[in-house]
Write an enzyme that holds these catalytic residues in place. Structure first.
Site, short mmCIF file in Angstrom:
data_model
loop_
_atom_site.label_atom_id
_atom_site.label_comp_id
_atom_site.label_asym_id
_atom_site.label_seq_id
_atom_site.Cartn_x
_atom_site.Cartn_y
_atom_site.Cartn_z
N LYS A 179 0.87 -1.17 0.00
CA LYS A 179 0.00 0.00 0.00
C LYS A 179 0.91 1.23 0.00
O LYS A 179 1.53 1.56 1.02
CB LYS A 179 -0.91 0.04 1.24
CG LYS A 179 -1.89 1.20 1.13
CD LYS A 179 -2.24 1.82 2.46
CE LYS A 179 -3.06 3.08 2.26
NZ LYS A 179 -2.27 4.17 1.63
N GLY A 233 7.07 4.96 8.35
CA GLY A 233 6.13 6.05 8.61
C GLY A 233 6.25 6.52 10.05
O GLY A 233 7.30 6.33 10.68
N SER A 234 5.17 7.06 10.56
CA SER A 234 5.25 7.70 11.88
C SER A 234 5.25 6.67 13.00
O SER A 234 4.73 5.55 12.85
CB SER A 234 4.06 8.65 12.07
OG SER A 234 2.89 7.89 12.30
N GLU A 255 10.22 1.17 10.41
CA GLU A 255 11.16 2.28 10.26
C GLU A 255 10.35 3.53 10.56
O GLU A 255 9.57 3.98 9.73
CB GLU A 255 11.75 2.25 8.84
CG GLU A 255 13.05 2.97 8.72
CD GLU A 255 12.88 4.38 8.20
OE1 GLU A 255 12.69 5.29 9.04
OE2 GLU A 255 12.92 4.55 6.97
N LEU A 256 10.51 4.05 11.78
CA LEU A 256 9.56 5.04 12.29
C LEU A 256 10.22 6.41 12.42
O LEU A 256 11.23 6.69 11.77
CB LEU A 256 8.98 4.54 13.62
CG LEU A 256 8.40 3.11 13.54
CD1 LEU A 256 7.91 2.64 14.90
CD2 LEU A 256 7.27 3.02 12.51
N CYS A 289 13.11 11.02 7.61
CA CYS A 289 13.18 10.55 9.00
C CYS A 289 14.57 10.75 9.58
O CYS A 289 14.73 10.73 10.80
CB CYS A 289 12.84 9.06 9.08
SG CYS A 289 11.26 8.69 8.36
N GLU A 386 9.55 15.52 16.20
CA GLU A 386 10.11 15.48 14.85
C GLU A 386 9.51 16.66 14.08
O GLU A 386 8.28 16.80 14.01
CB GLU A 386 9.71 14.15 14.20
CG GLU A 386 10.37 13.90 12.87
CD GLU A 386 10.11 12.48 12.37
OE1 GLU A 386 9.03 11.92 12.64
OE2 GLU A 386 11.00 11.94 11.69
C1 SIN Z 1 13.50 8.13 5.40
O1 SIN Z 1 13.44 9.31 5.63
O2 SIN Z 1 12.66 7.37 5.88
C2 SIN Z 1 14.56 7.52 4.54
C3 SIN Z 1 15.74 8.36 4.30
C4 SIN Z 1 16.84 7.66 3.57
O3 SIN Z 1 16.70 6.51 3.13
O4 SIN Z 1 17.91 8.25 3.44
#
Ligand code: SIN
Length: 486
Positions: A179, A233-234, A255-256, A289, A386
């Site tokens: 998704k 995401g968050s 991966e938050l 992130c 963040e």
């Molecule tokens: C991300 O912001 O989730 C990924 C950034 C990156 O892969 O460098």
């Protein structure tokens, strides 16, 4: 948007190798965040289509996982070649729907493709072990694909966050239901078109497009067929997905959010530190992130740093990423602009000084001025939350111990950065930072070669590198007995 290959502009979902409209016939709009122009109307799918995609994935996986790794990996390599050949079109699509400048979009396409290349090689190296036991037995350890994978990806990297999940999953024999973010589905659908052309068998890579994330995500997490959910995401959404996955005890990779510090000591190479901090803070207009959220600068170098840093920020050329010379694009939505501005206002209320920026941009409803704040402290939202926008709060510290304490004073633990010329300090600080990744005198740390991921509430699991395969593999022990019989 001028595409050389118009076949890359797809607007339907992709299930079992077929382009499909939503069962309800509904669509949703994809908007160019720089101009507000309507780019496409995309199929607005939900739980029923997700269920179909999961079933298609389960069927397709049976013969896929039985193939020799090389056969699977050859297809991934062909997919890589097609993506590289279509780099310009994919970058145009990405800039149109996401807003990042074309140069950054081209870079992301190459970055995303690199995961396919890497895992097309690494997928051939799924090794096991033989464990010596009593003389009449051996323990065999083999690795097997985890099963059907559900992937949920964000809008900030509409290409690379997909390939770095899908490539390792497919390489080891899994099938995927994806998704993509509703803001940026076009990049994902173009990837599916290229996968089809590369010869990826039907049902292995399915895309469910839609606005109703709870319905689609709920189907994914509730399904007994799906064995793994991978999400970028968050943190609040990640926690919700983990809770939903608990009922069927699924594997998860998360991966938050992040709250990255860049620690700059008095002994740092100032030019290197300024350039690194700029790159880390303002990449994708602050919407990554691993963007530096907090610049922590030692007192002796603080004023000089702020002066040089702000001088460079003032020289940015903010605008439509599709236009030549644009260095920084819009934010994804007006909600994002309002959110960033509320954090800046909170800092100003608390006594922050605005060195430059500090308000929504004049270029359009999705723009925010690149901002530098001083006189900031740890009670402010720009320290604790963040920011996800082009705002750099510059905090002052005196001692190494203070810098480490400030850096670790957060529930997040994704990326962190340190600038110093002192070798002892490099080791002391890197080891003391509670983060999954530390950049020393470098902020461009991402690539397919390294294990990307966080600790604490920034997530679990690693993407890329040899470690990235483990997230899609189960470890099976086979006890081989009776070996002493003649
Ligand atoms: C991300 O912001 O989730 C990924 C950034 C990156 O892969 O460098």
């Amino acid at each position: 948007m001028q595409l050389n290959d118009s076949g890359l502009l797809q607007t339907q979902g992709f299930i079992d190798g077929q382009w499909r409209s939503a069962m309800s016939g509904k669509t949703f709009e994809v908007i160019n965040p720089a101009t507000g122009a309507l780019l496409a109307e995309v199929a607005d799918m939900g739980a029923a289509e997700t269920r179909e995609a999961i079933e298609a994935a389960e069927n397709a996986m049976q013969s896929w996982k039985a193939l020799p790794a090389k056969a699977r990996c050859d297809i991934l390599e062909r997919w890589f070649d097609l993506i590289i050949a279509a780099q310009e079109d994919l970058a145009q699509l990405m800039t149109a729907e996401q807003g990042k400048p074309l140069a950054e979009a081209r870079g992301e396409v190459a970055y995303g493709a690199a995961y396919l290349k890497w895992f097309s090689e690494e997928g051939k190296r799924v090794y096991g072990d033989v464990i010596p036991q009593q003389s009449d037995r051996r323990g065999l350890v083999i690795k097997q694909p985890v099963g059907v994978v559900a992937a949920i990806t964000p809008w900030n990297f509409p290409n690379a966050m997909i390939t770095r999940k899908v490539a390792p999953a497919l390489a080891v024999g899994c099938a995927v239901v994806l998704k993509p973010a509703a803001e940026t589905p076009l990049s994902a659908l173009a990837l599916a078109e290229l996968a089809k052309r590369a010869g990826l068998p039907d049902g292995l890579f399915n895309i469910v497009t839609g606005l109703d994330a709870p319905a689609i995500g709920g189907e994914m997490t509730g399904s007994k067929i799906v064995r793994k959910v991978t999400f970028t995401g968050s943190t609040p959404v990640g926690k919700l997905l983990m809770r939903q996955c608990a009922d069927t005890v699924k594997r998860t990779s998360m991966e938050l959010g992040g709250n990255a510090p860049v620690i700059i000591f008095d002994d740092a190479d100032l030019e290197l530190a300024v350039n690194g901090a700029i790159a880390a803070k303002y990449r994708n207009s602050g919407q990554t992130c691993i963007c530096s959220n907090r610049l922590l600068v030692q007192a002796g170098i603080y004023d000089k740093f702020v002066e040089k840093f702000a001088e460079k920020v003032k020289a940015f050329n903010v605008g439509n990423g599709a236009l030549d010379g644009t260095t920084h694009g819009p934010l994804i939505t007006t909600k994002a602009v309002n959110d960033v501005h509320s954090k800046v206002l909170d800092a100003i209320d608390g006594g922050a000084c605005v060195v430059t920026g500090g308000k929504p941009g004049a270029q359009g409803a999705h723009f925010y001025e690149p901002t530098v704040l001083t006189n900031v402290h740890s009670g402010m939202r720009v320290f604790r939350e963040e920011i996800f926008g082009p705002v750099a709060p510059v905090f002052k510290f005196d001692t190494e111990a203070e810098a480490i304490a400030m850096a670790n004073d957060t529930e997040f633990g994704l990326a962190s950065y340190v600038y110093t010329e002192n070798m002892g300090r490099i080791f002391r600080v890197s080891e003391a930072l509670e983060y999954g990744m530390v950049g020393v005198n470098e902020t461009a740390i991402s690539s397919e070669l390294i294990p990307f991921g966080g600790v604490k509430e920034s997530g679990q699991g690693r993407e890329g590198s040899k470690y990235g395969l483990n997230d899609y593999l189960e470890t099976k022990y086979i006890c081989l007995g009776g070996l002493n019989r003649a």
